[in-house]
Every structure is written in C-alpha cells, then in structure tokens.
Design an enzyme around this catalytic site. Structure first.
Site, PDB file in Angstrom:
ATOM      1  N   ARG A 243       0.824  -1.215   0.000  1.00  0.00           N
ATOM      2  CA  ARG A 243       0.000   0.000   0.000  1.00  0.00           C
ATOM      3  C   ARG A 243       0.856   1.262   0.000  1.00  0.00           C
ATOM      4  O   ARG A 243       0.558   2.228  -0.710  1.00  0.00           O
ATOM      5  CB  ARG A 243      -0.951  -0.012   1.188  1.00  0.00           C
ATOM      6  CG  ARG A 243      -1.928   1.149   1.208  1.00  0.00           C
ATOM      7  CD  ARG A 243      -3.104   0.831   2.112  1.00  0.00           C
ATOM      8  NE  ARG A 243      -4.070  -0.012   1.432  1.00  0.00           N
ATOM      9  CZ  ARG A 243      -4.972  -0.779   2.054  1.00  0.00           C
ATOM     10  NH1 ARG A 243      -5.002  -0.806   3.386  1.00  0.00           N
ATOM     11  NH2 ARG A 243      -5.834  -1.502   1.367  1.00  0.00           N
ATOM     12  N   GLU A 364      -6.370  -0.442  -4.610  1.00  0.00           N
ATOM     13  CA  GLU A 364      -5.767  -0.875  -3.337  1.00  0.00           C
ATOM     14  C   GLU A 364      -6.317  -0.084  -2.151  1.00  0.00           C
ATOM     15  O   GLU A 364      -5.599   0.267  -1.222  1.00  0.00           O
ATOM     16  CB  GLU A 364      -4.233  -0.800  -3.393  1.00  0.00           C
ATOM     17  CG  GLU A 364      -3.636  -1.901  -4.258  1.00  0.00           C
ATOM     18  CD  GLU A 364      -2.138  -2.025  -4.117  1.00  0.00           C
ATOM     19  OE1 GLU A 364      -1.646  -1.914  -2.979  1.00  0.00           O
ATOM     20  OE2 GLU A 364      -1.469  -2.241  -5.135  1.00  0.00           O
ATOM     21  N   GLU A 368     -11.400   7.158   0.518  1.00  0.00           N
ATOM     22  CA  GLU A 368     -12.393   7.149   1.590  1.00  0.00           C
ATOM     23  C   GLU A 368     -12.136   6.001   2.563  1.00  0.00           C
ATOM     24  O   GLU A 368     -12.310   6.151   3.784  1.00  0.00           O
ATOM     25  CB  GLU A 368     -13.798   7.050   1.001  1.00  0.00           C
ATOM     26  CG  GLU A 368     -14.248   8.274   0.221  1.00  0.00           C
ATOM     27  CD  GLU A 368     -13.581   8.436  -1.139  1.00  0.00           C
ATOM     28  OE1 GLU A 368     -13.659   9.530  -1.716  1.00  0.00           O
ATOM     29  OE2 GLU A 368     -12.964   7.451  -1.636  1.00  0.00           O
TER      30      GLU A 368
END
Length: 386
Positions: A243, A364, A368
């Site tokens: 990430r 990914e 939000e």
C-alpha cells in the site's frame, strides 16, 4: 531532473541509494521506449526487460524478505519515467507477494523464479463486482472437493494483469467464520479449467484489466496460501507491504508534474515576462513542492517502519497512500492549468499524468477507505492511552 535529496534522509541506507541509481539508469534508458504501442505487449516487454536486468529481484526476492523502502524507490523512479513501467514492476510484486509471504517451499519453487526472471506475469484477484474495498463481502466460494482439491465458483473484476497473467492469487469464501474471517487464498494458474476471462476493461490510463469468472474451477489443496480461513490475513499482510508503494508511485508522478510545471512557467512568456513571475504561478509551484515533500516523508516513514519490524503499519501506510495520491492529483491539476490549452491535449505529458494519477486514488483501497482505517486507528490509540 527530479529532486533526489530524499535519498540522503535517515530513513534510507547506502544500499537504497545504490539501488536508486540502478533503477534510474535502467528507467532512463528503457522505460519510455518499452512502454510504447499495444498495452499488453508493452507490459510483457517491460516485465521481461526488468527481469533480465535483475530489477525484479526486489519485487520477487529470493530470500523472501520484501524491502519496502526499495520497492518504494523503484516505484517512485519508474513512475517518473513511465506509468506502465511502474505498473509492470508493481504487479510483479503484488501478484506474487502472497506467495512470497505465505506459500509453502514447493509452491515458491514452482512460481517465483519465472516471475523474478520476468518470464511470467502475476495477478492479485481480490475485488469483485459487489465487493471492492469491503473484503468481508466477498461472494466467490471455495468448497472442498474430496480431500485434495477445492472447487471455486464466482467472479473477480478490476484485476490488474487480468487476461495476460500466468498466475492469479484468488481469495474465496470457505466459511470457517462469518465475514472476513471465513476467507482462504489460493494460487491459480491461468490455464486452470473453469477459469475464463469474461471482459477486458478499458480505463482512462491504459493498463491490462479484466473480469474473471470461475465455474467449478478445481484447485489442489497444495495451492492454498496459509491455512483455511486465513485469507483476510493473507490479503492484509500483502497490502500492508504494497500500500505504501502506491503512495510512492503517486510521488513519482507528482515529481514529474512539478518538473513540468517549473519548466513551463520558466519558459512561457506572459504579459511581457516569464509566466513564473506571476505571483499566482509561484503560489501554485510552492504548493506543489510542499505536496511532494510531505508525501515523500509519509511514504518513506511508512516503508521504514515496515522494514524495521513493526508488525502492522496499516495506519502509516494508509496515511502515505491517502496523502500522496490526493496530493499528486492536485500537483497534476496545477500542471495542466499552467500548461493552458496544451495541458488538455490528448497524450500531452501533463494530460497523461493527470489520467495516470487519478486511478491511484481508487485502487488498493480508495481514499475514503484509507480515511476510515486512519480514523479507526486513532480511536484505538486513544482507547489504549486512556
């Protein structure tokens, strides 16, 4: 030339600085050239070339240790040169990351060397038509088929490298517990009977994407990653590594956009002087520079924490992805604005960057969702401090 002072930060070691020079040299010589033409072919060519150059040793490490700082450096550098080169590198890592972290020795031997060499493409099949960011809502099922096999039924969509990958890491509901606790991960070769490509998906910045369908697809139990019911853990551990690297890619795009903005402002005349002399132009450049620097700090902080042995960096990785991708969109937008009409011409460098950046705010884990992760982490920190 983009600013490289970040390489001197204490987050990074001499080996990372040497790695940055290696990736920069390769990207400068090959990335743009190999990214031209048909998208599928370009991704294959880029993956093969990076494998032959040895760059995929970081994305698919032989010793099983994923160096997140090195991954971030590679993605930032490649993204500055070519969005498709960054994509190819990222998918080599994300598509095999679950195998690197959870595969048994035999599965690693059968899968990872070809991926490391750039001879085989890989994919990470998590999202579904009705379950993207909400992993607990996955509907694809895997049921026991005798003692040695599983039968998988369902579909996946928005799968990067879909249609051209040689292997897919597939997450399916096996029902050990409700919600996210009842999932299991499997490595599925692309030629497995019952797996079909339903649709190739065209997006604003061309990348190979597809919808997959599984109809009674039989997968041997030896292709299971982790224990039954560990699928959510497998997915989150993999995303915990990769990430922050999405933020690094956004940072690379933003650095490129800032360079283009400064060059345009310096060379374009307006009202008898350089466009740069307008205070509004200087304000836009200053805001973009701050966006770039803060993104870099968050990205490499998250990567350093993970490499330092912090068990979970979900909060820090989410902060890095959220800020870097949102900031990159602002930097790209200012770049388009400074270029005026040229900035909205199809395939102008500023216009291409604007399209490339936009998807990073979605995949990914959309922005939000990152906000939800961060907010929950802050709540838990507050409870722990009480």
């Amino acid at each position: 030339m983009a600013d490289r002072d970040f390489l001197l930060w204490p987050f990074l070691e001499p080996s990372h600085r040497a790695w940055a020079e290696e990736v920069e040299a390769w990207a400068g010589a090959h990335a743009e050239r190999l990214s031209a033409g048909d998208t599928d072919t370009a991704v294959r060519n880029l993956t093969r070339a990076m494998g032959e150059a040895g760059l995929l040793r970081v994305a698919v490490p032989e010793d099983g240790r994923l160096d997140v700082r090195a991954l971030c450096i590679a993605r930032e550098t490649l993204a500055r040169h070519s969005g498709l080169a960054d994509f190819a590198f990222a998918m080599a890592g994300l598509g095999t990351g679950s195998v690197t972290l959870f595969g048994d020795p035999a599965l690693k031997r059968d899968t990872l060397p070809a991926a490391r060499a750039g001879a085989a493409l890989a994919a990470f099949a998590l999202s579904e038509p009705e379950a993207g960011s909400d992993v607990a809502a996955l509907a694809t099922t895997a049921t026991r088929d005798g003692n040695a096999h599983w039968r998988i039924d369902g579909s996946k969509t928005w799968i990067s490298n879909g249609g051209i990958a040689g292997t897919y890491v597939v997450f399916a509901r096996t029902g050990e517990a409700p919600g996210a606790r009842g999932l299991t991960a499997f490595l599925v070769p692309a030629d497995t009977p019952g797996l079909s490509i339903v649709e190739r998906i065209e997006v604003s910045a061309p990348h190979p994407l597809a919808t997959l369908r599984f109809d009674g697809m039989r997968v041997p139990d030896t292709h299971r990653l982790g224990q039954p019911g560990d699928g959510f853990k497998v997915a989150m551990a993999t995303l915990d590594v990769f990430r922050a690297t999405v933020g690094a890619a956004a940072l690379g795009f933003a650095r490129h956009a800032l360079d283009l903005t400064v060059a345009r402002a310096s060379n374009r005349s307006l009202f008898g002087g350089p466009l740069f002399d307008q205070q509004m132009t200087q304000a836009a450049i200053a805001e973009s520079a701050v966006d770039v620097e803060t993104s870099a700090l968050l990205v490499y902080r998250a990567a350093w924490l993970k490499d330092s042995g912090t068990p979970r960096v979900s909060r820090e990785a989410s902060m890095a992805k959220l800020h870097a991708t949102e900031s990159a969109q602002r930097v790209a937008d200012r770049c388009v604005q400074i270029h005026g009409g040229h900035g909205v011409v199809r395939d102008h460098p500023a216009e291409k960057l604007y399209r490339e950046v936009r998807a990073l705010r979605v995949y990914e884990g959309a922005s939000e969702v990152q906000r939800i992760i961060i907010a929950r982490a802050e709540r838990d920190r507050a409870k722990g401090a009480a």
